[in-house]
Design an enzyme around this catalytic site. Structure first.
Site, PDB file in Angstrom:
ATOM      1  N   ALA A  71       7.149  33.662  41.901  1.00 33.71           N
ATOM      2  CA  ALA A  71       7.795  34.591  41.373  1.00 33.71           C
ATOM      3  C   ALA A  71       8.490  33.482  40.496  1.00 33.71           C
ATOM      4  CB  ALA A  71       8.658  34.376  42.741  1.00 33.71           C
TER       5      ALA A  71
ATOM      6  N   VAL B 221      -3.953  38.224  21.704  1.00 28.74           N
ATOM      7  CA  VAL B 221      -3.826  38.957  20.203  1.00 28.74           C
ATOM      8  C   VAL B 221      -2.218  39.194  19.890  1.00 28.74           C
ATOM      9  CG1 VAL B 221      -4.227  40.431  18.715  1.00 28.74           C
ATOM     10  CG2 VAL B 221      -5.642  39.094  20.043  1.00 28.74           C
TER      11      VAL B 221
ATOM     12  N   ASN C 117       0.051  38.016  20.849  1.00 33.21           N
ATOM     13  CA  ASN C 117       1.018  36.715  20.538  1.00 33.21           C
ATOM     14  C   ASN C 117       0.471  36.440  19.563  1.00 33.21           C
ATOM     15  OD1 ASN C 117       3.004  37.130  22.667  1.00 33.21           O
ATOM     16  ND2 ASN C 117       1.603  35.741  24.390  1.00 33.21           N
TER      17      ASN C 117
ATOM     18  N   ARG D  46       5.326  49.794   6.281  1.00 34.34           N
ATOM     19  CA  ARG D  46       4.048  48.671   6.955  1.00 34.34           C
ATOM     20  C   ARG D  46       4.232  47.339   7.312  1.00 34.34           C
ATOM     21  NH1 ARG D  46       0.584  48.823   1.227  1.00 34.34           N
ATOM     22  NH2 ARG D  46       3.095  48.060   0.946  1.00 34.34           N
TER      23      ARG D  46
ATOM     24  N   CYS E 269       4.938  31.082  25.886  1.00 38.87           N
ATOM     25  CA  CYS E 269       3.635  31.439  26.027  1.00 38.87           C
ATOM     26  C   CYS E 269       2.738  31.678  24.911  1.00 38.87           C
ATOM     27  CB  CYS E 269       3.839  33.304  25.908  1.00 38.87           C
ATOM     28  SG  CYS E 269       4.607  33.863  27.307  1.00 38.87           S
TER      29      CYS E 269
ATOM     30  N   ARG F  49      19.099  27.929  12.571  1.00 43.75           N
ATOM     31  CA  ARG F  49      18.975  29.441  13.155  1.00 43.75           C
ATOM     32  C   ARG F  49      19.420  30.265  12.213  1.00 43.75           C
ATOM     33  NH1 ARG F  49      14.919  30.986  17.424  1.00 43.75           N
ATOM     34  NH2 ARG F  49      15.185  28.608  18.514  1.00 43.75           N
TER      35      ARG F  49
HETATM   36  P1  NAD Z   1       6.169  30.639  36.308  1.00 39.74           P
HETATM   37  O1  NAD Z   1       5.874  28.695  35.916  1.00 39.74           O
HETATM   38  O2  NAD Z   1       7.914  30.772  36.037  1.00 39.74           O
HETATM   39  O3  NAD Z   1       5.863  31.449  37.553  1.00 39.74           O
HETATM   40  C1  NAD Z   1       4.782  30.967  38.082  1.00 39.74           C
HETATM   41  C2  NAD Z   1       4.778  31.145  39.421  1.00 39.74           C
HETATM   42  O4  NAD Z   1       3.659  31.237  40.648  1.00 39.74           O
HETATM   43  C3  NAD Z   1       5.973  30.314  40.277  1.00 39.74           C
HETATM   44  O5  NAD Z   1       6.572  30.052  40.842  1.00 39.74           O
HETATM   45  C4  NAD Z   1       4.818  28.769  40.795  1.00 39.74           C
HETATM   46  O6  NAD Z   1       5.474  28.117  41.949  1.00 39.74           O
HETATM   47  C5  NAD Z   1       3.832  30.217  41.410  1.00 39.74           C
HETATM   48  N1  NAD Z   1       2.815  29.663  42.118  1.00 39.74           N
HETATM   49  C6  NAD Z   1       1.873  29.000  41.133  1.00 39.74           C
HETATM   50  N2  NAD Z   1       0.542  28.845  42.293  1.00 39.74           N
HETATM   51  C7  NAD Z   1       0.699  29.529  43.370  1.00 39.74           C
HETATM   52  C8  NAD Z   1       0.316  29.929  44.181  1.00 39.74           C
HETATM   53  N3  NAD Z   1      -1.697  29.466  44.336  1.00 39.74           N
HETATM   54  N4  NAD Z   1      -0.028  30.566  44.875  1.00 39.74           N
HETATM   55  C9  NAD Z   1       1.655  31.051  44.967  1.00 39.74           C
HETATM   56  N5  NAD Z   1       3.030  31.315  43.779  1.00 39.74           N
HETATM   57  C10 NAD Z   1       2.016  30.158  42.831  1.00 39.74           C
HETATM   58  O7  NAD Z   1       5.396  31.265  34.919  1.00 39.74           O
HETATM   59  P2  NAD Z   1       6.047  32.777  34.443  1.00 39.74           P
HETATM   60  O8  NAD Z   1       7.004  32.118  33.162  1.00 39.74           O
HETATM   61  O9  NAD Z   1       6.426  33.914  35.751  1.00 39.74           O
HETATM   62  O10 NAD Z   1       4.217  33.046  33.331  1.00 39.74           O
HETATM   63  C11 NAD Z   1       3.216  33.909  34.298  1.00 39.74           C
HETATM   64  C12 NAD Z   1       2.416  34.534  34.188  1.00 39.74           C
HETATM   65  O11 NAD Z   1       3.005  34.974  32.652  1.00 39.74           O
HETATM   66  C13 NAD Z   1       1.345  33.311  32.616  1.00 39.74           C
HETATM   67  O12 NAD Z   1       0.170  33.941  32.631  1.00 39.74           O
HETATM   68  C14 NAD Z   1       2.304  33.117  31.629  1.00 39.74           C
HETATM   69  O13 NAD Z   1       1.140  32.908  30.645  1.00 39.74           O
HETATM   70  C15 NAD Z   1       2.276  35.239  31.852  1.00 39.74           C
HETATM   71  N6  NAD Z   1       3.617  35.549  30.685  1.00 39.74           N
HETATM   72  C16 NAD Z   1       4.658  34.825  30.622  1.00 39.74           C
HETATM   73  C17 NAD Z   1       5.588  35.760  29.901  1.00 39.74           C
HETATM   74  C18 NAD Z   1       7.209  35.048  30.073  1.00 39.74           C
HETATM   75  O14 NAD Z   1       7.326  35.297  28.768  1.00 39.74           O
HETATM   76  N7  NAD Z   1       7.219  33.716  30.689  1.00 39.74           N
HETATM   77  C19 NAD Z   1       5.460  37.426  29.286  1.00 39.74           C
HETATM   78  C20 NAD Z   1       4.315  37.364  29.478  1.00 39.74           C
HETATM   79  C21 NAD Z   1       3.299  36.899  30.341  1.00 39.74           C
HETATM   80  C1  UDX Z   2       7.076  36.502  23.317  1.00 38.71           C
HETATM   81  C2  UDX Z   2       6.847  37.698  23.039  1.00 38.71           C
HETATM   82  O1  UDX Z   2       7.479  38.680  22.378  1.00 38.71           O
HETATM   83  C3  UDX Z   2       6.556  38.824  24.146  1.00 38.71           C
HETATM   84  O2  UDX Z   2       5.879  40.575  24.001  1.00 38.71           O
HETATM   85  C4  UDX Z   2       5.270  37.926  25.229  1.00 38.71           C
HETATM   86  O3  UDX Z   2       5.244  38.771  26.456  1.00 38.71           O
HETATM   87  C5  UDX Z   2       5.663  36.743  25.791  1.00 38.71           C
HETATM   88  O4  UDX Z   2       6.467  35.816  24.756  1.00 38.71           O
HETATM   89  P1  UDX Z   2       9.635  35.439  24.874  1.00 38.71           P
HETATM   90  O5  UDX Z   2       8.089  34.082  23.993  1.00 38.71           O
HETATM   91  O6  UDX Z   2      10.155  35.949  25.469  1.00 38.71           O
HETATM   92  O7  UDX Z   2       8.396  36.263  24.216  1.00 38.71           O
HETATM   93  O8  UDX Z   2      10.348  35.618  23.283  1.00 38.71           O
HETATM   94  P2  UDX Z   2      10.276  35.708  21.908  1.00 38.71           P
HETATM   95  O9  UDX Z   2      11.512  37.248  21.749  1.00 38.71           O
HETATM   96  O10 UDX Z   2       9.086  36.625  21.459  1.00 38.71           O
HETATM   97  O11 UDX Z   2      10.481  34.846  21.111  1.00 38.71           O
HETATM   98  C6  UDX Z   2       9.565  33.349  20.382  1.00 38.71           C
HETATM   99  C7  UDX Z   2       9.826  32.789  19.662  1.00 38.71           C
HETATM  100  O12 UDX Z   2       9.638  32.483  18.437  1.00 38.71           O
HETATM  101  C8  UDX Z   2      11.733  32.149  19.751  1.00 38.71           C
HETATM  102  O13 UDX Z   2      11.619  30.058  20.172  1.00 38.71           O
HETATM  103  C9  UDX Z   2      12.519  32.878  19.350  1.00 38.71           C
HETATM  104  O14 UDX Z   2      13.581  32.003  18.613  1.00 38.71           O
HETATM  105  C10 UDX Z   2      10.612  32.530  17.989  1.00 38.71           C
HETATM  106  N1  UDX Z   2      11.188  33.299  17.620  1.00 38.71           N
HETATM  107  C11 UDX Z   2      11.422  34.709  17.035  1.00 38.71           C
HETATM  108  C12 UDX Z   2      12.046  33.322  15.698  1.00 38.71           C
HETATM  109  O15 UDX Z   2      12.018  31.938  15.375  1.00 38.71           O
HETATM  110  N2  UDX Z   2      11.863  34.515  14.504  1.00 38.71           N
HETATM  111  C13 UDX Z   2      11.816  34.809  14.969  1.00 38.71           C
HETATM  112  O16 UDX Z   2      12.017  36.435  13.944  1.00 38.71           O
HETATM  113  C14 UDX Z   2      11.336  35.362  16.298  1.00 38.71           C
END
Ligand code: NAD
Ligand code: UDX
Length: 470
Positions: free
Chosen positions: A11, A223, A225, A261, A277, A443
């Site tokens: 969650a 890729v 990211n 482009r 990430c 920034r």
């Molecule tokens: P998070 O740390 O916010 O949440 C993960 C949750 O999973 C935690 O609350 C943890 O307690 C729970 N958890 C771990 N093991 C568990 C288990 N065995 N049973 C039940 N709960 C469990 O992480 P997040 O940012 O939501 O990222 C989750 C995944 O999504 C990662 O692989 C991340 O790379 C990917 N992701 C994150 C983002 C982002 O913006 N944060 C975007 C795209 C993809």
């Molecule tokens: C990123 C990806 O954008 C998203 O698609 C993926 O699912 C998770 O990782 P996030 O990390 O939440 O998302 O934010 P993002 O807007 O991508 O920014 C990442 C970092 O890059 C931030 O620190 C932001 O300030 C920085 N950034 C972004 C720059 O410094 N310059 C830019 O032009 C864009």
């Protein structure tokens, strides 16, 4: 297969918002989000919606509509797995901090625990969806574990990576560029993919839902990211060249971004990218390439991280050199700690590393961030292990008023692009700081001319001093 019950394990920043929107748009499906973190689940269930564990614009409204209707948050992991026909795994996959692949590979222990728990609990066939970002070919490992249940239950594994960005999560989920679903090419695989497509089709046009094989889907997430982060590192590399040549990185970004482009997005020079990430996923990509012996490929992508680390260090160094080569005992105010605006997430935020470098120089830092708590800031610093928690608390203070934060500062550094920083009364801040009044805008959000007219010595990324003085 008709899906009536969904379980999401995890969650967090992804599981919470993703399932909230999915439930809002599919009122006929019961969605249960489970987590082992009781505090987090309690916060998701809090009647006061401002206490949700994640701050995201628009999230409160979605949760308010769906929670208690068909969206539930619970710590009863087994029960939710048992009831569901489709299980999303959305747990954290951090960089390994131990053993083989330490500092590079993704730590898959939480994923494996989930797979083992599903294998143990499942009494009926399930579709298991990888929502977490995973190394390519992880689906095979999950399948291996699940296939050993020995109770005749069959599993289909889908990859459905999440592309939301924090701060715009709800908008990104409501209106994604694309949804990616990878699955097996067998009849059963196709059926499972169609079941997931049908759920997304409740609000997303079919042509934006892409289906591929599992490996393409898993790899595409890493890729995507890597490409995004690479653009930021590329423009940050150019920012230094601008500073020494008199070019202005903002103007360069605009000029190249108008080439259709290249495109205008993700070309904003900054103090360095942060977030949970980018670094993790590129390191993972580098590790995978190395593990196949593709050293040139690995080196190419590792450079994105090297440049990002350099940009953060460079920003701290610039503060020290501008302040006459010493910040010892000087008050430096940080505006912003989050890794970007509109989120309370601080994972890998550039602010942490800039603070650490300045504290090494014995600076005294005062932080103001509109959404990040004091305890979070100290946890971030303590985690680095550079100095004792007592020392961190002695040298760094957190305040909840920006004007108080800036009072008597030798320098102000902007680490996050929060909109409110732009509208501050900078004339009033100028009166309250020690002169010369230095501002380091990591920034590029403030107007150089306005700041210099007020009297500030204003330094911005990618602009030479003489350039900004014009
Ligand atoms: P998070 O740390 O916010 O949440 C993960 C949750 O999973 C935690 O609350 C943890 O307690 C729970 N958890 C771990 N093991 C568990 C288990 N065995 N049973 C039940 N709960 C469990 O992480 P997040 O940012 O939501 O990222 C989750 C995944 O999504 C990662 O692989 C991340 O790379 C990917 N992701 C994150 C983002 C982002 O913006 N944060 C975007 C795209 C993809
Ligand atoms: C990123 C990806 O954008 C998203 O698609 C993926 O699912 C998770 O990782 P996030 O990390 O939440 O998302 O934010 P993002 O807007 O991508 O920014 C990442 C970092 O890059 C931030 O620190 C932001 O300030 C920085 N950034 C972004 C720059 O410094 N310059 C830019 O032009 C864009």
């Amino acid at each position: 297969m008709i899906i009536k019950n969904i379980c999401c394990i995890g969650a967090g920043y992804v599981g919470g918002p993703t399932m909230s929107v999915l439930a809002q748009k599919n009122p006929h499906i019961k969605v249960t989000v489970v987590d082992i973190n009781q505090e987090r689940i309690a916060a998701w269930n809090d009647t006061d919606l401002s206490n949700l564990p994640i701050y995201e614009p628009g999230l409160k409204e979605v949760v308010q509509e769906a929670r208690g209707r068909n969206l539930f948050f619970s710590t009863e992991v087994k029960k939710a797995i048992d009831e569901a026909e489709m299980i999303f795994i959305s747990v954290n996959t951090p960089t390994k901090t131990y053993g083989k692949g330490k500092g590079m590979a993704a730590d898959l222990k939480y994923i494996e625990l989930c797979a083992r728990q599903i294998a143990k609990v499942a009494k009926s066939d399930k579709i298991v969806v990888e929502k977490s970002t995973l190394p390519v070919r992880t689906a095979q490992a999950i399948k291996d574990i699940l296939d050993y249940t020995g109770n005749g239950v069959t599993f289909q594994i889908l990859s459905n990576p999440e592309f939301l960005a924090e701060g715009t999560a709800v908008q990104d989920l409501l209106n994604p560029d694309r949804v990616l679903i990878g699955g097996e090419e067998s009849e059963e695989g196709k059926e499972a993919m169609e079941a997931l497509v049908a759920i997304y089709e409740s609000w997303i046009p079919r042509e934006r839902i892409l289906t591929t094989n599992v490996w393409s889907s898993e790899l595409s997430k890493l890729v995507a990211n890597a490409f995004l982060a690479q653009r930021v590192s590329s423009i940050n590399a150019i920012s230094e060249l601008c500073e020494v040549t008199g070019a202005n990185v903002g103007e360069v970004s605009r000029a190249i971004g108008m080439d259709s482009r290249i495109g205008p997005k993700f070309l904003k020079a900054s103090v360095g990218f942060g977030g949970s990430c980018f670094q993790k996923d590129i390191l993972n990509l580098v590790y995978i390439a190395k593990s196949y012996g593709l050293n040139e490929v690995a080196d190419y992508w590792e450079q994105v991280i090297i440049m990002n680390d350099y940009q953060k260090r460079r920003f701290a160094d610039k503060i020290v050199s501008t302040l006459y080569n010493t910040v010892s005992g000087k008050k430096i105010t940080f505006l912003g700690w989050a890794f970007k605006k509109d989120t309370n997430d601080t994972r890998e935020s550039a602010a942490i590393y800039v603070a650490d470098a300045l504290l090494n120089e014995q600076a005294e830092i005062t932080v103001y961030d509109p959404k990040v708590s004091e305890s979070r800031i100290y946890e971030d610093l303590d985690y680095l292990g550079t100095r004792s928690p007592e020392e961190n608390r002695r040298l760094l203070k957190v305040v909840n008023d920006p004007y108080q934060a800036c009072k008597d500062a030798h320098a102000i550094a902007i680490l996050t692009e929060w909109d409110e920083f732009i509208t501050y009364d900078w004339g009033k801040i100028y009166e309250a700081v020690i002169k010369p009044a230095f501002v380091f805008d990591g920034r590029k959000i403030l107007d150089a001319e306005m700041m210099e007219t007020i009297g500030f010595d204003y330094t911005s990324i990618g602009v030479s001093k003489t350039q900004s003085n014009k």
